[in-house]
Design a protein around this motif. Structure first.
Motif, short mmCIF file in Angstrom:
data_model
loop_
_atom_site.label_atom_id
_atom_site.label_comp_id
_atom_site.label_asym_id
_atom_site.label_seq_id
_atom_site.Cartn_x
_atom_site.Cartn_y
_atom_site.Cartn_z
N ALA B 105 0.84 -1.20 0.00
CA ALA B 105 0.00 0.00 0.00
C ALA B 105 0.87 1.25 0.00
O ALA B 105 1.94 1.28 0.63
CB ALA B 105 -0.90 0.00 1.23
N VAL B 106 0.41 2.27 -0.71
CA VAL B 106 1.03 3.60 -0.69
C VAL B 106 0.07 4.52 0.05
O VAL B 106 -1.09 4.65 -0.35
CB VAL B 106 1.28 4.13 -2.11
CG1 VAL B 106 1.81 5.56 -2.05
CG2 VAL B 106 2.23 3.21 -2.87
N THR B 107 0.53 5.13 1.14
CA THR B 107 -0.29 6.02 1.96
C THR B 107 0.51 7.27 2.30
O THR B 107 1.64 7.15 2.80
CB THR B 107 -0.71 5.30 3.26
OG1 THR B 107 -1.43 4.10 2.94
CG2 THR B 107 -1.62 6.20 4.11
N GLY B 108 -0.04 8.43 1.99
CA GLY B 108 0.67 9.67 2.30
C GLY B 108 2.02 9.76 1.62
O GLY B 108 2.96 10.35 2.16
N GLY B 109 2.14 9.14 0.44
CA GLY B 109 3.38 9.20 -0.32
C GLY B 109 4.47 8.26 0.15
O GLY B 109 5.59 8.29 -0.35
N ASN C 3 -9.82 5.83 -2.18
CA ASN C 3 -8.99 4.88 -1.44
C ASN C 3 -9.41 4.88 0.02
O ASN C 3 -9.99 5.85 0.52
CB ASN C 3 -7.50 5.20 -1.60
CG ASN C 3 -7.11 6.49 -0.91
OD1 ASN C 3 -6.86 6.50 0.29
ND2 ASN C 3 -7.07 7.59 -1.66
N TYR C 4 -9.11 3.77 0.68
CA TYR C 4 -9.51 3.57 2.06
C TYR C 4 -8.43 2.76 2.76
O TYR C 4 -7.84 1.84 2.18
CB TYR C 4 -10.85 2.83 2.12
CG TYR C 4 -11.36 2.58 3.51
CD1 TYR C 4 -12.06 3.57 4.20
CD2 TYR C 4 -11.14 1.36 4.14
CE1 TYR C 4 -12.53 3.34 5.49
CE2 TYR C 4 -11.61 1.13 5.43
CZ TYR C 4 -12.31 2.12 6.09
OH TYR C 4 -12.78 1.91 7.37
N ARG C 5 -8.20 3.08 4.05
CA ARG C 5 -7.16 2.40 4.83
C ARG C 5 -7.69 2.09 6.22
O ARG C 5 -8.30 2.94 6.86
CB ARG C 5 -5.95 3.32 4.97
CG ARG C 5 -4.81 2.72 5.77
CD ARG C 5 -3.77 3.76 6.12
NE ARG C 5 -2.55 3.13 6.62
CZ ARG C 5 -2.34 2.78 7.90
NH1 ARG C 5 -3.28 3.01 8.79
NH2 ARG C 5 -1.21 2.21 8.26
N GLU C 6 -7.43 0.87 6.66
CA GLU C 6 -7.82 0.50 8.02
C GLU C 6 -6.83 -0.51 8.58
O GLU C 6 -6.33 -1.37 7.84
CB GLU C 6 -9.24 -0.10 8.01
CG GLU C 6 -9.81 -0.37 9.40
CD GLU C 6 -11.27 -0.81 9.37
OE1 GLU C 6 -12.06 -0.29 8.54
OE2 GLU C 6 -11.64 -1.69 10.16
N GLU C 7 -6.53 -0.39 9.87
CA GLU C 7 -5.69 -1.38 10.54
C GLU C 7 -6.55 -2.28 11.40
O GLU C 7 -7.44 -1.80 12.11
CB GLU C 7 -4.64 -0.69 11.43
CG GLU C 7 -3.59 0.07 10.66
CD GLU C 7 -2.55 0.73 11.56
OE1 GLU C 7 -2.65 0.58 12.81
OE2 GLU C 7 -1.65 1.41 11.02
N ILE C 39 -8.59 -4.89 -3.28
CA ILE C 39 -8.35 -4.76 -1.85
C ILE C 39 -7.10 -5.56 -1.49
O ILE C 39 -6.98 -6.72 -1.88
CB ILE C 39 -9.60 -5.20 -1.05
CG1 ILE C 39 -9.40 -5.04 0.45
CG2 ILE C 39 -10.02 -6.60 -1.37
CD1 ILE C 39 -10.72 -5.08 1.21
N LEU C 40 -6.18 -4.91 -0.82
CA LEU C 40 -4.95 -5.54 -0.32
C LEU C 40 -5.11 -5.76 1.17
O LEU C 40 -5.47 -4.83 1.91
CB LEU C 40 -3.76 -4.61 -0.58
CG LEU C 40 -2.44 -4.97 0.12
CD1 LEU C 40 -1.84 -6.24 -0.47
CD2 LEU C 40 -1.44 -3.81 0.03
N VAL C 41 -4.84 -6.99 1.62
CA VAL C 41 -4.85 -7.30 3.05
C VAL C 41 -3.50 -7.92 3.37
O VAL C 41 -3.17 -8.99 2.82
CB VAL C 41 -5.99 -8.27 3.43
CG1 VAL C 41 -6.09 -8.43 4.94
CG2 VAL C 41 -7.33 -7.81 2.84
N VAL C 134 -5.47 -3.14 5.84
CA VAL C 134 -6.44 -3.26 4.75
C VAL C 134 -6.37 -1.96 3.94
O VAL C 134 -6.58 -0.87 4.50
CB VAL C 134 -7.87 -3.45 5.29
CG1 VAL C 134 -8.86 -3.59 4.13
CG2 VAL C 134 -7.94 -4.67 6.20
N LYS C 135 -6.03 -2.07 2.66
CA LYS C 135 -5.99 -0.89 1.78
C LYS C 135 -6.85 -1.19 0.56
O LYS C 135 -6.67 -2.24 -0.09
CB LYS C 135 -4.56 -0.60 1.35
CG LYS C 135 -4.42 0.63 0.46
CD LYS C 135 -4.12 1.89 1.27
CE LYS C 135 -4.01 3.14 0.40
NZ LYS C 135 -3.56 4.31 1.19
N ILE C 136 -7.77 -0.29 0.26
CA ILE C 136 -8.70 -0.52 -0.85
C ILE C 136 -8.57 0.64 -1.83
O ILE C 136 -8.57 1.81 -1.41
CB ILE C 136 -10.15 -0.61 -0.36
CG1 ILE C 136 -10.24 -1.48 0.90
CG2 ILE C 136 -11.08 -1.14 -1.45
CD1 ILE C 136 -11.61 -1.51 1.56
#
Lengths: 139, 139, 139
Positions: B105-109, C3-7, C39-41, C134-136
């Motif tokens: 995943a790429v988040t916040g660069g 995009n969406y991100r969750e831990e 979705i990447l897990v 989890v990144k979507i």
């Protein structure tokens, strides 16, 4: 963002086989009209694999022998899973070694592959209809 | 949607090695200007791996020994694949254990990593120029 | 592109366990509002796995036994990695067999799964707080 979805169906007569599905995936990519993005190809069943390696029959015989050493089909009593009435405990293990899915880059409308990369469906519990999912996202 | 592509080249002198490529992948991400999305990093050769684990030399020696137990290089006659004139049958097996690719995943660069995650190129049949593909999609 | 991100956080009491995280991933997908995409897990720790297989307790006992055969926890001296003061050399190996991540297609707002596919967190070195990402991405 564009997206495309296609199912590939297989009915392998024996218990195990490796099938080169690269042409089918390339056809799905052409249908999608997507030129830059990612393509996911995954087995939709948990006793089968999708993986990338060489289209060389000797290697496939080596894989068959090696997987049978690492996770033998018999005796069936080796696997508690087979107490459910199944006889495919080994297939659930072989699939973990070879993997569920591949993600491939799409560049210029093509699978962005090195010289020998080919996509295979690995069947470890055949004799019935099973599916592979192709999902493409990009533009 | 933005996309970015870069090839990383390697020429490992010996047969096998593990190389930390995290800084090169981070550099590709910075070049891309993408701040939210997915990054695919895959070996473009079928006798090499890209995987994520710990940058600890003892662990890498453990992997080397373990992979050699699971899929020994010698005797060459162990692999039908070597009847083609190759001597890398083992490398095609080791690569299946360690995997072809990672998706991050790429988040916040940034690479969205846990505390110890590092990306490695795993060479199992070196002595020549080989490539890794970095493909990034997002915005 | 959205995009969406969750831990997802876990604190497994023992050393090893397999936890079905499909409902948590489905919940993240619903939160994201994304209906078409990927979705990447992935495990954010290098001694844990995320993988897709069957939710059958006998199979999970089979995996536990098999992974212990392929990469035994003891003797600790088996792994140079344990010379660093760790006792989790085996966990770094088990994780390579079971994998770091899965990528799943999102179609019509659902995980695009075959009939038996379920997502598991595989813990191989528990007793502390650890995370799954989890990144979507999609639309």
């Amino acid at each position: 963002m564009k997206n495309y979805r296609e199912e590939l169906w297989f009915n392998i007569p024996g218990r195990r086989a490796f099938i080169n599905i690269t042409p089918k995936v390339e056809n799905a990519l052409a249908q999608s009209g997507i030129t830059e993005g990612l393509i996911l190809v995954n087995a939709m069943h948990i006793t089968a694999s999708v993986f990338i390696n060489d289209d060389e029959p000797g290697l496939h015989q080596d894989y068959e022998k090696w997987l049978e050493e690492l996770a033998p089909h018999a005796p069936l009593s080796r696997y508690k899973h087979n107490n459910t009435g199944e006889d495919n405990g080994d297939a659930h293990h072989k699939r973990q070694i070879m993997g569920r899915e591949v993600v491939v880059a799409v560049t210029g409308g093509q699978l962005d592959f090195g010289p020998w990369e080919q996509i295979f469906y690995g069947e470890f519990d055949g004799g019935r209809k099973k599916r592979v999912l192709v999902k493409i996202i990009g533009e």
